[in-house]
Scaffold this motif. Structure first.
Motif, PDB file in Angstrom:
ATOM      1  N   GLU A  77       9.307 -82.001   2.714  1.00 36.95           N
ATOM      2  CA  GLU A  77      10.002 -83.298   2.515  1.00 36.95           C
ATOM      3  C   GLU A  77      10.140 -84.262   3.521  1.00 36.95           C
ATOM      4  O   GLU A  77      10.433 -85.029   3.592  1.00 36.95           O
ATOM      5  CB  GLU A  77      11.485 -82.811   1.979  1.00 36.95           C
ATOM      6  N   SER A  78       9.416 -83.838   5.034  1.00 36.18           N
ATOM      7  CA  SER A  78       9.827 -84.739   5.972  1.00 36.18           C
ATOM      8  C   SER A  78       8.726 -85.852   5.750  1.00 36.18           C
ATOM      9  O   SER A  78       7.610 -85.726   5.189  1.00 36.18           O
ATOM     10  CB  SER A  78       9.169 -83.928   7.183  1.00 36.18           C
ATOM     11  N   GLY A  79       9.332 -86.957   5.975  1.00 36.98           N
ATOM     12  CA  GLY A  79       8.774 -88.081   5.551  1.00 36.98           C
ATOM     13  C   GLY A  79       8.934 -88.784   4.173  1.00 36.98           C
ATOM     14  O   GLY A  79       8.902 -90.011   3.889  1.00 36.98           O
ATOM     15  N   THR A  80       9.383 -88.044   3.472  1.00 31.14           N
ATOM     16  CA  THR A  80       9.835 -88.408   2.046  1.00 31.14           C
ATOM     17  C   THR A  80      11.234 -88.348   1.679  1.00 31.14           C
ATOM     18  O   THR A  80      11.852 -89.610   1.272  1.00 31.14           O
ATOM     19  CB  THR A  80       9.323 -87.442   0.878  1.00 31.14           C
ATOM     20  N   HIS A  81      11.762 -87.309   2.023  1.00 30.56           N
ATOM     21  CA  HIS A  81      13.336 -87.097   2.234  1.00 30.56           C
ATOM     22  C   HIS A  81      13.922 -86.672   3.412  1.00 30.56           C
ATOM     23  O   HIS A  81      14.342 -85.646   3.380  1.00 30.56           O
ATOM     24  CB  HIS A  81      13.698 -86.174   0.810  1.00 30.56           C
ATOM     25  N   ASP A  82      13.954 -87.560   4.485  1.00 30.56           N
ATOM     26  CA  ASP A  82      14.254 -87.178   5.684  1.00 30.56           C
ATOM     27  C   ASP A  82      15.615 -86.819   5.859  1.00 30.56           C
ATOM     28  O   ASP A  82      16.059 -86.092   6.789  1.00 30.56           O
ATOM     29  CB  ASP A  82      14.005 -88.429   6.602  1.00 30.56           C
ATOM     30  N   GLU A  83      16.552 -87.169   4.888  1.00 29.61           N
ATOM     31  CA  GLU A  83      17.860 -86.630   4.966  1.00 29.61           C
ATOM     32  C   GLU A  83      17.903 -85.104   4.966  1.00 29.61           C
ATOM     33  O   GLU A  83      18.745 -84.435   5.572  1.00 29.61           O
ATOM     34  CB  GLU A  83      18.842 -87.247   3.841  1.00 29.61           C
ATOM     35  N   ILE A  84      16.993 -84.382   4.184  1.00 32.38           N
ATOM     36  CA  ILE A  84      16.964 -83.027   4.123  1.00 32.38           C
ATOM     37  C   ILE A  84      16.663 -82.253   5.509  1.00 32.38           C
ATOM     38  O   ILE A  84      17.394 -81.584   6.029  1.00 32.38           O
ATOM     39  CB  ILE A  84      15.918 -82.585   3.261  1.00 32.38           C
ATOM     40  N   SER A  85      15.627 -82.890   6.061  1.00 31.29           N
ATOM     41  CA  SER A  85      15.382 -82.309   7.479  1.00 31.29           C
ATOM     42  C   SER A  85      16.415 -82.693   8.571  1.00 31.29           C
ATOM     43  O   SER A  85      16.982 -82.054   9.456  1.00 31.29           O
ATOM     44  CB  SER A  85      13.943 -83.094   8.051  1.00 31.29           C
ATOM     45  N   GLU A  86      16.991 -84.079   8.383  1.00 29.76           N
ATOM     46  CA  GLU A  86      18.034 -84.346   9.204  1.00 29.76           C
ATOM     47  C   GLU A  86      19.299 -83.505   9.170  1.00 29.76           C
ATOM     48  O   GLU A  86      19.890 -82.915   9.968  1.00 29.76           O
ATOM     49  CB  GLU A  86      18.614 -85.691   9.068  1.00 29.76           C
ATOM     50  N   ARG A  87      19.490 -82.998   7.929  1.00 27.50           N
ATOM     51  CA  ARG A  87      20.645 -82.135   7.625  1.00 27.50           C
ATOM     52  C   ARG A  87      20.665 -80.760   8.088  1.00 27.50           C
ATOM     53  O   ARG A  87      21.198 -79.980   8.722  1.00 27.50           O
ATOM     54  CB  ARG A  87      21.373 -82.308   6.300  1.00 27.50           C
ATOM     55  N   LEU A  88      19.280 -80.453   8.262  1.00 26.90           N
ATOM     56  CA  LEU A  88      18.857 -78.896   8.460  1.00 26.90           C
ATOM     57  C   LEU A  88      18.951 -78.797  10.055  1.00 26.90           C
ATOM     58  O   LEU A  88      18.534 -77.795  10.655  1.00 26.90           O
ATOM     59  CB  LEU A  88      17.529 -78.454   7.882  1.00 26.90           C
ATOM     60  N   THR A  89      18.941 -80.028  10.857  1.00 24.50           N
ATOM     61  CA  THR A  89      18.828 -79.845  12.207  1.00 24.50           C
ATOM     62  C   THR A  89      20.263 -79.485  12.914  1.00 24.50           C
ATOM     63  O   THR A  89      20.285 -79.431  13.996  1.00 24.50           O
ATOM     64  CB  THR A  89      18.698 -81.361  13.188  1.00 24.50           C
ATOM     65  N   ALA A  90      21.307 -79.272  12.079  1.00 25.14           N
ATOM     66  CA  ALA A  90      22.434 -78.733  12.519  1.00 25.14           C
ATOM     67  C   ALA A  90      22.283 -77.167  13.293  1.00 25.14           C
ATOM     68  O   ALA A  90      22.862 -77.126  14.119  1.00 25.14           O
ATOM     69  CB  ALA A  90      23.275 -78.431  11.380  1.00 25.14           C
ATOM     70  N   ASN A  91      21.410 -76.663  12.777  1.00 30.09           N
ATOM     71  CA  ASN A  91      21.222 -75.136  13.487  1.00 30.09           C
ATOM     72  C   ASN A  91      20.506 -75.478  14.868  1.00 30.09           C
ATOM     73  O   ASN A  91      20.831 -74.798  15.656  1.00 30.09           O
ATOM     74  CB  ASN A  91      20.335 -74.418  12.568  1.00 30.09           C
ATOM     75  N   PRO A  92      19.272 -76.013  15.038  1.00 29.70           N
ATOM     76  CA  PRO A  92      18.915 -76.466  16.180  1.00 29.70           C
ATOM     77  C   PRO A  92      19.618 -77.025  17.096  1.00 29.70           C
ATOM     78  O   PRO A  92      19.721 -76.657  18.367  1.00 29.70           O
ATOM     79  CB  PRO A  92      17.501 -77.206  16.048  1.00 29.70           C
ATOM     80  N   ARG A  93      20.702 -77.762  16.694  1.00 29.88           N
ATOM     81  CA  ARG A  93      21.549 -78.623  17.415  1.00 29.88           C
ATOM     82  C   ARG A  93      22.591 -77.446  17.960  1.00 29.88           C
ATOM     83  O   ARG A  93      23.125 -77.487  19.352  1.00 29.88           O
ATOM     84  CB  ARG A  93      22.516 -79.676  16.785  1.00 29.88           C
ATOM     85  N   LEU A  94      23.047 -76.505  17.025  1.00 28.12           N
ATOM     86  CA  LEU A  94      23.967 -75.653  17.537  1.00 28.12           C
ATOM     87  C   LEU A  94      23.279 -74.662  18.420  1.00 28.12           C
ATOM     88  O   LEU A  94      24.052 -74.378  19.624  1.00 28.12           O
ATOM     89  CB  LEU A  94      24.395 -74.675  16.304  1.00 28.12           C
TER      90      LEU A  94
END
Length: 193
Positions: free
Chosen positions: A106-123
């Motif tokens: 979904e990257s590039g189509t529904h970037d909000e999905i990828s954005e929300r999933l970055t919580a783990n790498p940020r942690l």
């Protein structure tokens, strides 16, 4: 029983969405794969977006709950601690590869999905910055740019996961434990005083 139905719907949704993408997956298909009627699906979830929200919440909360991030399980031995972080990361990513596949799809189509999933790498990033800062304060590592060092460590782990995940083990046929042992040893050797 109601929770079991919700879980069956979530499992069906991630199975389909990881293959077809979010937009191409219908609630009818999810219900059919889950073995429930579409009406039952809508009794449990108001819409497909709510199903996706629950999947993402489940994914991010299960990473936050990993013991290495929630308990003081650190030994302040660089090789042991970084190996444990790598092991936790590789295990988690492998267990959640369908959610990762959905994020890539979904990257590039529904970037909000990828954005929300970055919580783990940020942690993980925050945890590693704190850890390496403490190791520096304890005079156990050389003076390095901690931000860049953390990025290097995370990229090394993501690269290994990606080589197993995306190329279906055609790039690297190294067992995960061998990778962790070797890469952490080399990485730690470059940081130790």
């Amino acid at each position: 029983m109601p929770q079991e139905t919700r879980e069956k719907i979530l499992q069906a949704a991630i199975d389909l969405m990881s293959l077809k993408g979010y937009s191409a997956t219908t609630t009818k298909e999810i219900a059919q794969l889950a073995g429930v009627s579409e009406m039952t699906l809508f009794r449990k979830y108001s819409n497909k977006q709510e199903i996706l929200d629950c999947l993402i919440e489940k994914y991010t909360s299960s990473f936050r709950s990993k013991k290495i991030f929630t308990e003081n399980k650190l030994e302040y031995d660089l090789e042991i601690d970084l190996a444990n972080v790598s092991r936790t990361y590789q295990t988690f990513m492998n267990e959640n590869r369908k959610v990762v596949r959905l994020a890539y799809k979904e990257s590039g189509t529904h970037d909000e999905i990828s954005e929300r999933l970055t919580a783990n790498p940020r942690l993980m990033r925050s945890f590693l910055i704190d850890y390496l800062t403490e190791m520096k304060n304890r005079d156990k590592i050389i003076d390095v740019d901690i931000e860049v060092t953390v990025l290097s460590f995370m990229t090394m782990n993501l690269g290994f996961f990606s080589s197993q995940f995306i190329s279906v083990k055609k790039v690297a046929v190294v067992p995960v434990e061998t990778f962790i042992e070797h890469s952490v040893k080399v990485f730690a050797r470059g940081l130790k005083k």
